[in-house]
Design a protein around this motif. Structure first.
Motif, PDB file in Angstrom:
ATOM      1  N   VAL A   4       0.960  -1.205  -0.104  1.00 49.84           N
ATOM      2  CA  VAL A   4       0.122  -0.127   0.194  1.00 49.84           C
ATOM      3  C   VAL A   4       0.832   1.295  -0.174  1.00 49.84           C
ATOM      4  N   LYS A   5       0.459   2.033  -0.870  1.00 49.30           N
ATOM      5  CA  LYS A   5       1.307   3.611  -0.940  1.00 49.30           C
ATOM      6  C   LYS A   5       0.685   4.683  -0.192  1.00 49.30           C
ATOM      7  N   LYS A   6       1.658   5.033   0.773  1.00 45.79           N
ATOM      8  CA  LYS A   6       1.144   6.035   1.794  1.00 45.79           C
ATOM      9  C   LYS A   6       1.107   7.259   1.085  1.00 45.79           C
ATOM     10  N   ASN A   7       0.229   7.940   1.430  1.00 43.97           N
ATOM     11  CA  ASN A   7       0.074   9.385   1.187  1.00 43.97           C
ATOM     12  C   ASN A   7       0.840  10.254   2.121  1.00 43.97           C
ATOM     13  N   ARG A   8       2.003  10.707   1.611  1.00 33.81           N
ATOM     14  CA  ARG A   8       2.694  11.565   2.836  1.00 33.81           C
ATOM     15  C   ARG A   8       2.719  12.910   2.262  1.00 33.81           C
ATOM     16  N   ILE A   9       2.736  13.953   3.522  1.00 31.59           N
ATOM     17  CA  ILE A   9       2.745  15.357   3.247  1.00 31.59           C
ATOM     18  C   ILE A   9       4.176  15.449   2.766  1.00 31.59           C
ATOM     19  N   LYS A  10       4.391  16.209   1.687  1.00 32.31           N
ATOM     20  CA  LYS A  10       5.469  16.858   1.229  1.00 32.31           C
ATOM     21  C   LYS A  10       5.775  18.063   2.112  1.00 32.31           C
ATOM     22  N   ILE A  11       7.144  18.260   2.381  1.00 30.94           N
ATOM     23  CA  ILE A  11       7.588  19.620   3.034  1.00 30.94           C
ATOM     24  C   ILE A  11       8.381  20.552   2.416  1.00 30.94           C
ATOM     25  N   GLY A  12       8.527  20.408   1.106  1.00 20.41           N
ATOM     26  CA  GLY A  12       9.058  21.376   0.093  1.00 20.41           C
ATOM     27  C   GLY A  12      10.281  20.880  -0.647  1.00 20.41           C
ATOM     28  N   ARG A  13      11.234  21.578  -1.090  1.00 18.63           N
ATOM     29  CA  ARG A  13      12.194  21.337  -1.664  1.00 18.63           C
ATOM     30  C   ARG A  13      13.503  21.044  -0.840  1.00 18.63           C
ATOM     31  N   PRO A  14      14.326  20.329  -1.210  1.00 21.35           N
ATOM     32  CA  PRO A  14      15.647  20.082  -0.246  1.00 21.35           C
ATOM     33  C   PRO A  14      16.789  21.338  -0.660  1.00 21.35           C
ATOM     34  N   GLY A  15      17.377  21.585   0.044  1.00 14.29           N
ATOM     35  CA  GLY A  15      18.756  22.680  -0.348  1.00 14.29           C
ATOM     36  C   GLY A  15      19.678  21.735  -1.199  1.00 14.29           C
ATOM     37  N   TYR A  16      20.264  22.648  -2.026  1.00 19.40           N
ATOM     38  CA  TYR A  16      21.246  21.959  -2.855  1.00 19.40           C
ATOM     39  C   TYR A  16      22.174  22.872  -3.461  1.00 19.40           C
ATOM     40  N   LYS A  17      23.495  22.486  -4.020  1.00 24.34           N
ATOM     41  CA  LYS A  17      24.351  22.845  -4.374  1.00 24.34           C
ATOM     42  C   LYS A  17      24.749  22.233  -5.856  1.00 24.34           C
ATOM     43  N   CYS A  18      25.145  23.178  -6.991  1.00 24.76           N
ATOM     44  CA  CYS A  18      25.302  22.504  -7.984  1.00 24.76           C
ATOM     45  C   CYS A  18      26.784  23.267  -8.520  1.00 24.76           C
ATOM     46  N   PHE A  19      27.803  22.412  -8.980  1.00 21.61           N
ATOM     47  CA  PHE A  19      29.030  22.884  -9.552  1.00 21.61           C
ATOM     48  C   PHE A  19      29.244  22.538 -10.753  1.00 21.61           C
ATOM     49  N   LYS A  20      29.723  23.132 -11.567  1.00 18.82           N
ATOM     50  CA  LYS A  20      30.319  22.748 -13.087  1.00 18.82           C
ATOM     51  C   LYS A  20      31.834  22.830 -12.848  1.00 18.82           C
ATOM     52  N   THR A  21      32.447  21.629 -13.408  1.00 22.96           N
ATOM     53  CA  THR A  21      34.114  21.930 -13.588  1.00 22.96           C
ATOM     54  C   THR A  21      34.312  21.091 -14.825  1.00 22.96           C
ATOM     55  N   ILE A  22      35.812  20.996 -15.090  1.00 12.77           N
ATOM     56  CA  ILE A  22      36.366  20.398 -16.333  1.00 12.77           C
ATOM     57  C   ILE A  22      37.386  19.587 -15.632  1.00 12.77           C
ATOM     58  N   ASP A  23      37.494  18.404 -15.905  1.00 11.64           N
ATOM     59  CA  ASP A  23      38.616  17.558 -15.364  1.00 11.64           C
ATOM     60  C   ASP A  23      39.814  17.835 -15.819  1.00 11.64           C
ATOM     61  N   GLY A  24      40.822  18.314 -14.903  1.00 16.32           N
ATOM     62  CA  GLY A  24      42.171  18.656 -15.628  1.00 16.32           C
ATOM     63  C   GLY A  24      42.913  17.756 -16.390  1.00 16.32           C
ATOM     64  N   ALA A  25      42.566  16.483 -16.025  1.00 18.54           N
ATOM     65  CA  ALA A  25      43.523  15.260 -16.670  1.00 18.54           C
ATOM     66  C   ALA A  25      42.921  14.857 -17.926  1.00 18.54           C
ATOM     67  N   THR A  26      41.489  14.900 -18.181  1.00 22.03           N
ATOM     68  CA  THR A  26      41.007  14.430 -19.349  1.00 22.03           C
ATOM     69  C   THR A  26      40.398  15.514 -20.182  1.00 22.03           C
ATOM     70  N   GLY A  27      39.951  16.505 -19.493  1.00 20.94           N
ATOM     71  CA  GLY A  27      39.193  17.408 -20.470  1.00 20.94           C
ATOM     72  C   GLY A  27      37.801  17.415 -20.247  1.00 20.94           C
ATOM     73  N   GLN A  28      37.207  16.647 -19.613  1.00 18.68           N
ATOM     74  CA  GLN A  28      35.790  16.112 -19.546  1.00 18.68           C
ATOM     75  C   GLN A  28      35.053  17.201 -18.717  1.00 18.68           C
TER      76      GLN A  28
END
Length: 122
Positions: A4-28
């Protein structure tokens, strides 16, 4: 056995951080996501999945992008629009970790390098 799937109350969105990088060794190109689930239900671990632009119903379909979704109860599912490039699943190129103490889910991915001859042709 029926689950049985329970109906749960959602409490909002989680906090997050995003980073964009380039791998120095491969260039990916590399993306790193850190999602903070400070109120996650006991015993649960966050999940992630990729979704194509054609599965989603929010924005106009654009095959240049895909979506990376993160989910954990009782939070709303969050998604990030990322380039529709092949993800490198090689060793050390796609990693996830769940820190139970700090309640932070981390995902790091690298995109496969585009063949320069293919890029020049397009």
């Amino acid at each position: 056995q029926v689950q049985v799937k329970k109906n749960r109350i959602k409490i909002g969105r989680p906090g997050y951080k995003c980073f964009k990088t380039i791998d120095g060794a491969t260039g990916q190109k590399c993306l790193i996501f850190e999602i903070n689930y400070s109120e996650i239900e006991a015993g649960l671990q966050p999940r992630h999945r990729f979704m194509s632009a054609f599965e989603q119903k929010i924005e106009a379909k654009d095959d240049r992008f895909q979506y990376l979704l993160f989910a954990a109860e009782p939070y709303e599912t969050i998604g990030f629009k990322i380039p529709n490039l092949q993800v490198d699943k090689g060793e050390g190129k796609f990693e996830t970790s769940w820190d139970k103490d700090d309640k932070v889910f981390k995902l790091k991915l690298h995109f496969v390098l585009e063949d320069k001859s293919k890029a020049a042709a397009s």
